[in-house]
Design a protein around this motif. Structure first.
Motif, PDB file in Angstrom:
ATOM      1  N   GLU A  29       0.801  -1.229  -0.027  1.00  0.00           N
ATOM      2  CA  GLU A  29      -0.092  -0.050   0.137  1.00  0.00           C
ATOM      3  C   GLU A  29       0.716   1.276   0.033  1.00  0.00           C
ATOM      4  N   SER A  30       2.092   1.313   0.772  1.00  0.00           N
ATOM      5  CA  SER A  30       2.963   2.327   0.851  1.00  0.00           C
ATOM      6  C   SER A  30       3.593   2.494  -0.653  1.00  0.00           C
ATOM      7  N   VAL A  31       3.950   1.554  -1.275  1.00  0.00           N
ATOM      8  CA  VAL A  31       4.565   1.534  -2.466  1.00  0.00           C
ATOM      9  C   VAL A  31       3.564   2.179  -3.537  1.00  0.00           C
ATOM     10  N   LEU A  32       2.118   1.785  -3.488  1.00  0.00           N
ATOM     11  CA  LEU A  32       1.243   2.260  -4.355  1.00  0.00           C
ATOM     12  C   LEU A  32       0.952   3.890  -3.953  1.00  0.00           C
ATOM     13  N   MET A  58       1.552   9.456  -6.006  1.00  0.00           N
ATOM     14  CA  MET A  58       2.089  10.880  -5.968  1.00  0.00           C
ATOM     15  C   MET A  58       2.880  11.075  -7.102  1.00  0.00           C
ATOM     16  N   ARG A  59       3.452  10.194  -7.797  1.00  0.00           N
ATOM     17  CA  ARG A  59       4.336  10.165  -8.780  1.00  0.00           C
ATOM     18  C   ARG A  59       3.655  10.073 -10.078  1.00  0.00           C
ATOM     19  N   GLY A  60       2.429   9.921 -10.009  1.00  0.00           N
ATOM     20  CA  GLY A  60       1.492   9.787 -11.168  1.00  0.00           C
ATOM     21  C   GLY A  60       1.462   8.463 -11.902  1.00  0.00           C
ATOM     22  N   PHE A  61       1.648   7.326 -11.155  1.00  0.00           N
ATOM     23  CA  PHE A  61       1.514   5.949 -11.750  1.00  0.00           C
ATOM     24  C   PHE A  61       0.441   5.082 -10.934  1.00  0.00           C
ATOM     25  N   ALA A  62      -0.224   4.334 -11.876  1.00  0.00           N
ATOM     26  CA  ALA A  62      -1.633   3.721 -10.878  1.00  0.00           C
ATOM     27  C   ALA A  62      -1.187   2.324 -11.318  1.00  0.00           C
TER      28      ALA A  62
END
Lengths: 387, 211
Positions: A306-309, A314-318
């Motif tokens: 979850e922290s990775v996600l 925040m950097r614009g990747f889903a």
């Protein structure tokens, strides 16, 4: 969502404009349903459009027109396949069903629902790469067995099953075989003229088609109970007003998902896996070659998904994860646990799935971002400091 | 759609305060485990005279809620005396973060437990436990509340898997209502020992599983 790099195409995909274009006439002009074919002209036009769409869907699977029914999506399709067979054969033939531990929830919970009604269900273990062992399947079949349901491809780790071999094995034993091809259709070819499968679940929303449309291939003469009550639509198997724009859109989406495109996605995906495995303490989940062409699933040790996600967001990747913290049930991925992974491997798993609108350069960008994020989270993690 | 996390949680998640390790710490604790998905380590530097927390750092393996709570409790505890810091509650931490989603409660409680366990560790190490009260079943039960049942992410007591607790001649016997070949058995056994071992009058811990 224009400004994000969306790599969660196994959850949902962006609708293709060309799909929307072919759907439009059936939303605004010919909005009648096929049931009205004997009453007025738009009803006939609607029926024609539905038949044409059905024909194209059937053709994509090597089936005949009467063997394909439209549903509201793969969850409904799998419910119909499993509960429909149980309804038709539970009294007559037996009350035993075989499936695997790593199926998607629609299959797993349909099986559980039948257990509550007194059916026996065998949940087959899979190997470390997520493959079903044929001998194990063979020895699980009893005279009471009425259905085997094994997915064509896994939703999380992308592992492909040997659908042809499983289908033949089931045929030899006179047991019906259902496969959930939600994640593989039509990118991984399946021709029912060659493969003796009886029921196939497919969906539109993962191939840039509309949401709320799916389908079920039902081989001719397959005993299937009508699970939902209502009108006589879809060969009296699936009641409800036909979703004609949806059906038309689904057929178009299938046409657009070409082998050339699949090859491109696979190339992009291969480069991503190569880059991500350069991150220390990373591991590929699923089969290295027998896997969905657009799926990569990697576990990073010492960090939680979850922290990775959130950092990637925040950097614009889903992307997606099998971490317990991410699921509403707080349960770690049953798939990663099912392939013998421990909880840490499930919590640190990240799934990347590509689609039409991903660009080749997305690979470099996401690989760079994830490398940074993992490094940062490992800095604050109490785990793995002695490495 | 609002994020499930408050702006304050996200701020602490993005830029956690007091993160890292104190190599020559006066006390430390590790709560949680990789199996339950969250783990937090707390390190303390304490002034011997005033018993004030001079420095505090934490490490987290966990979700945003765990990281943010770890961050906020170090902020709340820094500069306080051990006695004051001991009384920092999860509620205070949660309020300072502008609230947490209910489903994430256990991950954040873990961080507060981490602080308390580190303080306890200091007191045990520096002979500050004034009177040694004998360990009772209630004490054991309280400690077992800090062991997660990884099946559901809630503690052993709340998930009603603690069947029985016995204490006799320094031997604590805990009966857990899970099969011995359960996937979490080894992990649960280890965590129970970790929590009970520091008690001054406990010599041996026996964890029994049902057949």
């Amino acid at each position: 969502m224009e400004d994000i790099v969306y790599l969660d195409n196994a959850a949902a995909t962006r609708l293709d404009e060309r799909v929307l274009e072919v759907m439009k006439p059936y939303l605004f002009d010919t909005y009648a349903v096929a049931t009205s074919q004997f009453g007025y002209l738009p009803g006939i036009e609607a029926k024609d459009a539905l038949d044409a769409a059905r024909g194209r869907m059937a053709a994509a699977l090597g089936a005949t027109l009467e063997e394909f029914i439209f549903t509201s999506g793969s969850t409904e399709s799998s419910n119909l396949a499993i509960k429909g067979v149980a309804m038709a054969l539970g009294e007559k033939k037996g009350r035993h069903i075989i499936t695997t531990r790593i199926e998607d929830f629609a299959v797993l919970y349909s099986a559980r629902a039948l257990e509550k009604q007194g059916f026996q269900v065998t949940y087959l273990d899979v190997d470390k790469l997520g493959r079903v062992d044929l001998d194990r399947l063979r020895s699980a079949i009893t005279p009471e067995t009425i259905l085997v349901s094994v997915q064509a491809a896994n939703q999380e780790i992308g592992t492909l099953q040997d659908v042809a071999a499983i289908a033949e094995l089931c045929q030899e034993h006179g047991v019906l075989f259902h496969t959930d091809a939600t994640h593989s259709f039509p990118r991984v070819p399946l021709d029912v003229r060659q493969v003796p499968v009886d029921l196939v679940t497919v969906t539109a929303h993962l191939i840039h088609g509309p949401k709320g449309v799916g389908g079920l291939y039902v081989r001719k003469d397959t005993p299937l109970g009508k699970w939902m009550d209502g009108g006589f639509q879809e060969f009296n198997l699936r009641p409800g007003s036909e979703n004609i724009p949806g059906a038309v859109g689904f057929a178009k989406a299938v046409e657009l998902a070409t082998p050339e495109e699949t090859a491109r996605l696979q190339g992009v995906r291969d480069r991503l896996i190569e880059r991500l495995l350069q991150v220390p303490y990373s591991q590929l989940n699923g089969h290295p070659t027998l896997r969905l062409p657009h799926n990569a699933n990697i576990s990073f040790r010492f960090v939680e998904g979850e922290s990775v996600l959130l950092h990637l967001d925040m950097r614009g990747f889903a992307v997606s994860t099998g971490s317990a913290c991410f699921s509403r049930s707080l349960e770690a991925s049953h798939v990663i646990l099912g392939i013998g992974g421990n909880h840490e491997r499930a919590h640190g798993s990240v799934r990347f799935t590509f689609g039409r609108f991903n660009k080749d350069e997305d690979v470099g960008a996401v690989a760079e971002a994830i490398t940074e994020v993992i490094e940062r989270l490992r800095e604050i993690s109490p785990l793995g400091k002695d490495r | 759609m609002p994020l499930p996390y408050s702006e304050k949680v996200m701020e602490h998640f993005r830029q956690p305060r007091n993160v890292g390790r104190i190599e020559d710490a006066d006390a430390k604790s590790i709560e949680g485990s990789p199996a339950c998905g969250d783990m937090v380590a707390v390190y303390l530097k304490v002034d011997r005279e005033s018993l004030r927390i001079d420095d505090i750092k934490f490490e987290s393996y966990g979700c945003a809620s765990n990281i943010a709570t770890g961050s906020i409790i170090t902020e709340l505890a820094k500069g306080k005396t051990l006695e004051e810091a001991k009384h920092i509650t999860w509620k205070q931490a949660s309020e300072a973060l502008g609230g947490l989603p209910p489903i994430k409660t256990h991950c954040s409680i873990l961080a507060v437990d981490g602080l308390r366990a580190a303080i306890e560790n200091y007191e045990e190490r520096h002979g500050l436990i004034r009177e040694h009260k004998p360990t009772t079943i209630e004490v054991i039960r309280k400690r077992l509340k800090r062991v997660m049942n990884p099946m559901v992410g809630l503690d052993l007591v709340r998930t009603k898997v603690v069947k029985d607790i016995e204490i006799a001649d320094g031997v604590v016997r805990v009966a857990i209502d899970l099969p011995a070949d359960h996937q979490f058995a080894a992990n649960i056994r280890e965590e129970i020992s970790e929590k009970i071992q520091p008690l001054w009058d406990v010599q041996k811990i026996v964890v029994e599983f049902t057949e």
